[in-house]
Design a protein around this motif. Structure first.
Motif, mmCIF file in Angstrom:
data_model
loop_
_atom_site.group_PDB
_atom_site.id
_atom_site.type_symbol
_atom_site.label_atom_id
_atom_site.label_comp_id
_atom_site.label_asym_id
_atom_site.label_seq_id
_atom_site.Cartn_x
_atom_site.Cartn_y
_atom_site.Cartn_z
ATOM 1 N N LYS A 37 0.827 -1.201 0.000
ATOM 2 C CA LYS A 37 0.000 0.000 0.000
ATOM 3 C C LYS A 37 0.863 1.253 0.000
ATOM 4 O O LYS A 37 0.551 2.247 -0.670
ATOM 5 N N PHE A 38 1.969 1.216 0.736
ATOM 6 C CA PHE A 38 2.870 2.369 0.788
ATOM 7 C C PHE A 38 3.503 2.646 -0.571
ATOM 8 O O PHE A 38 3.650 3.796 -0.985
ATOM 9 N N GLN A 39 3.859 1.594 -1.300
ATOM 10 C CA GLN A 39 4.536 1.764 -2.592
ATOM 11 C C GLN A 39 3.581 2.086 -3.735
ATOM 12 O O GLN A 39 3.936 2.824 -4.653
ATOM 13 N N THR A 40 2.368 1.527 -3.684
ATOM 14 C CA THR A 40 1.448 1.667 -4.817
ATOM 15 C C THR A 40 0.206 2.499 -4.503
ATOM 16 O O THR A 40 -0.469 2.967 -5.429
ATOM 17 N N GLY A 41 -0.118 2.648 -3.220
ATOM 18 C CA GLY A 41 -1.344 3.337 -2.853
ATOM 19 C C GLY A 41 -2.586 2.483 -3.032
ATOM 20 O O GLY A 41 -3.703 2.975 -2.882
ATOM 21 N N LYS A 42 -2.424 1.198 -3.332
ATOM 22 C CA LYS A 42 -3.558 0.296 -3.561
ATOM 23 C C LYS A 42 -3.692 -0.693 -2.409
ATOM 24 O O LYS A 42 -2.714 -1.026 -1.751
ATOM 25 N N GLU A 43 -4.919 -1.148 -2.215
ATOM 26 C CA GLU A 43 -5.192 -2.168 -1.208
ATOM 27 C C GLU A 43 -5.731 -3.421 -1.903
ATOM 28 O O GLU A 43 -6.823 -3.389 -2.471
#
Length: 244
Positions: free
Chosen positions: A124-130
């Motif tokens: 999530k930190f690297q891509t902003g996705k969950e």
């Protein structure tokens, strides 16, 4: 995905190690130690030791980090696993080894499940996705694969050693084969797991950095929501118009 790709071999070898021990332990006690009358008691001792060791392992994991405790558990487990080749069926020898065995296993039981949230946070930190559902699905698939391979290894070992289904007694080769299954295979998996954990990209420093960054990301969102609620809250003041 990089952290998960690095985490997958660790999870697989850890689950394979645990599944071999879980599936072969009762057979080992019955045929290798020749203590079929003590199977339930020995399994209870191991289970109780794991339960008691879990809170201790959690405290140590939080204090010293995943990798340190993993390597410490491996150092404890290796001589115990090696001893399973030689120990007799004496209760005075069996019970202390099983207690130490269970306590040492507690950290290894927890480790895969503790590492997965770290991977989710890093992704999530690297891509902003969950993609929690995807990761948990892949995680459970790896677990099931380890279960199947462990069962195959044990079944093949019993077949090669001359195991007779339904027989009241088994040849000595069955007991020796189970000693190998309970020691050599788990030791190989532990060593492989240690290598994968050593190469794992998420360290305590990166984990704390990611955790702090995600908390900072959530904080403005919470502040914005609070301000929106305050702005949109209707006034409770009542305006009374004079009667003309």
């Amino acid at each position: 995905m990089g952290a998960f790709n690095e985490d997958s071999p660790t999870v697989f070898t850890a689950f394979l190690f645990l599944q071999i021990l879980q599936q072969a332990l009762a057979l080992y006690i019955q045929y290798s130690l020749d203590r079929g009358d003590m199977v339930e008691i020995c399994l209870t001792v191991v289970t109780a030791s794991i339960v008691v060791g879990i809170p201790i392992a959690k405290l140590l994991l939080d204090k010293f980090g995943r990798k340190t405790i993993c390597f410490g558990s491996v150092l404890v487990q290796l001589p115990l696993l090696l001893s399973l080749i030689f120990i007799p069926g004496s209760l005075a020898v069996m019970i202390p080894i099983l207690v130490a065995f269970g306590v040492g296993l507690s950290a290894l039981f927890m480790l895969p499940w503790i590492m997965l949230p770290d991977v989710l946070d890093e992704f999530k930190f690297q891509t902003g996705k969950e993609l929690d559902t995807y990761f948990y699905g892949a995680f459970n698939t790896i677990k099931q694969l380890g279960t199947i391979i462990a069962a195959s290894v044990i079944t093949a070992s019993l077949e090669i050693s001359g195991y007779k289904t339904g027989a009241c007694s088994q040849p000595e080769s069955v007991g020796f084969a189970l000693r190998i299954v309970m020691s050599v295979f788990p030791m190989a998996n532990l060593l492989l797991s240690s290598i994968f954990v050593w190469k794992h990209p998420i360290t305590e420093a990166t984990r704390q950095r990611t955790k702090a960054a995600l908390q900072e990301t959530r904080s403005p969102d919470v502040s914005t929501m609070s301000s929106d609620v305050t702005t949109e809250t209707p006034s409770n003041d009542v305006v009374i118009s004079p009667i003309t």
